[in-house]
Motif scaffolding. Structure first.
Motif, PDB file in Angstrom:
ATOM      1  N   HIS A  82     -26.293  30.678  18.594  1.00  0.00           N
ATOM      2  CA  HIS A  82     -27.001  29.441  18.884  1.00  0.00           C
ATOM      3  C   HIS A  82     -28.388  29.669  19.493  1.00  0.00           C
ATOM      4  CE1 HIS A  82     -22.817  28.040  18.537  1.00  0.00           C
ATOM      5  NE2 HIS A  82     -23.352  26.912  18.137  1.00  0.00           N
ATOM      6  N   ASP A 167     -20.362  28.234   8.350  1.00  0.00           N
ATOM      7  CA  ASP A 167     -21.256  27.107   8.094  1.00  0.00           C
ATOM      8  C   ASP A 167     -21.358  26.294   9.387  1.00  0.00           C
ATOM      9  OD1 ASP A 167     -22.734  25.006   7.204  1.00  0.00           O
ATOM     10  OD2 ASP A 167     -21.414  24.467   5.531  1.00  0.00           O
ATOM     11  N   ARG A 169     -23.099  23.902  10.167  1.00  0.00           N
ATOM     12  CA  ARG A 169     -23.336  22.475  10.006  1.00  0.00           C
ATOM     13  C   ARG A 169     -22.067  21.663  10.196  1.00  0.00           C
ATOM     14  NH1 ARG A 169     -25.983  22.582   4.168  1.00  0.00           N
ATOM     15  NH2 ARG A 169     -24.123  23.915   3.934  1.00  0.00           N
ATOM     16  N   PRO A 172     -21.967  19.949  13.961  1.00  0.00           N
ATOM     17  CA  PRO A 172     -22.636  18.658  14.111  1.00  0.00           C
ATOM     18  C   PRO A 172     -22.033  17.563  13.236  1.00  0.00           C
ATOM     19  CG  PRO A 172     -24.091  20.283  13.092  1.00  0.00           C
ATOM     20  CD  PRO A 172     -22.916  21.012  13.577  1.00  0.00           C
ATOM     21  N   ALA A 173     -21.446  17.969  12.095  1.00  0.00           N
ATOM     22  CA  ALA A 173     -20.774  16.966  11.266  1.00  0.00           C
ATOM     23  C   ALA A 173     -19.586  16.372  12.006  1.00  0.00           C
ATOM     24  CB  ALA A 173     -20.323  17.591   9.952  1.00  0.00           C
ATOM     25  N   SER A 176     -20.851  13.991  14.594  1.00  0.00           N
ATOM     26  CA  SER A 176     -21.286  12.717  14.013  1.00  0.00           C
ATOM     27  C   SER A 176     -20.113  11.811  13.676  1.00  0.00           C
ATOM     28  CB  SER A 176     -22.118  12.974  12.757  1.00  0.00           C
ATOM     29  OG  SER A 176     -21.309  13.531  11.731  1.00  0.00           O
TER      30      SER A 176
END
Length: 274
Positions: A82, A167, A169, A172-173, A176
């Motif tokens: 990160h 992955d 991403r 954050p998915a 959300s």
């Protein structure tokens, strides 16, 4: 051309056979022929309480070392993934630089810091926090501390490689979709990183089983692990039968562990062979 190819293969194999396989075969042979042919050396694993205590000490310290190294290494790997490019490069450089320090130098450094009149005890006594030195070395605490310090890079780097292939991403998915930070970590990031944790755990545990210098220096003869005991049997008491039997037992234990692990995961892929 074909002969040239085979010469490139056979010459290294011949060197390996002479310098590695032959001495290894000699150790295996001596374990069943000294002082006389038979399995009497291996029977001592069942009969000798002292050997059982040493084996248990080795396994327990290796497990503790592996567990602590995994926790610390996971935190380092998580931070590396990160970070931005510049800070990541600096932290990776610092992590890799630790490989340049020999285990002997590390052990003497910890001995200097933790002994009765070392930096740590002198500082604590100077601050009035303690009245007498705390025994930080020549015990199991000092051995585990020195081993964990050495094993942290071996724990962090495989986990970092595993995390880097994920992955990211997906986290954050999950956020959300309403997951909290802890829930997204526990249900998304952590499960995806477990193969790296498993690889690092196996690597650290196998390495920990064979530690010699660190237990010898920081244990001060009070914490005996199997590698140190093997050295004593061969170099001091000249008990080649017992020493080679323990070396064979250690080798077979590692091979059995890898065989068991290979039934769960692909060991070659786990260590980056493919």
């Amino acid at each position: 051309m074909r002969r040239f190819y085979w010469s490139l293969v056979l010459v290294p194999l011949a060197v390996l056979a002479v310098l590695y396989l032959y001495p290894l075969a000699t150790v295996l042979w001596l374990s069943v022929t000294e002082p006389r042919p038979g399995l009497q050396n291996f029977s001592r694993l069942v009969e000798s309480a002292a050997l059982q205590r040493i084996l248990w000490n080795t396994a327990r310290i290796s497990i503790i070392t592996t567990a602590i190294a995994l926790v610390v290494g996971y935190a380092i790997a998580y931070a590396l993934v990160h970070m931005d490019g510049r800070r990541r490069a600096i932290m990776l450089g610092a992590l890799l630089a630790s490989f340049w320090l020999s285990v002997l130098i590390r052990s003497f450094a910890w001995l200097t810091l933790l002994q009765s009149r070392g930096v740590v005890n002198s500082t604590l006594m100077g601050m009035g926090l303690i009245d007498a030195p705390i025994p930080l070395v020549r015990n199991e605490f000092g051995v585990v501390l020195g081993m964990v310090h050495y094993m942290i890079p071996y724990a962090a780097l495989p986990m970092y490689a595993s995390m880097q292939a994920m992955d990211l991403r997906l986290v954050p998915a999950a956020r959300s979709l309403g997951a909290s930070r802890w829930q997204s970590f526990r249900r998304v990031f952590l499960p995806l990183s477990l193969p790296g944790v498993f690889s690092a755990g196996v690597l650290c545990f196998i390495f920990s089983l064979g530690f010699y210098v660190t237990p010898a220096l920081l244990g001060g003869g009070r914490v005996i692990m199997i590698a140190e005991y093997i050295a004593v049997q061969i170099q001091e008491t000249l008990n080649w039968g017992l020493g080679t039997m323990l070396a064979t037992t250690l080798l077979l234990s590692v091979l059995l562990l890898l065989a068991a692990v290979s039934r769960i995961v692909d060991v070659r892929a786990m260590f980056g062979a493919k």
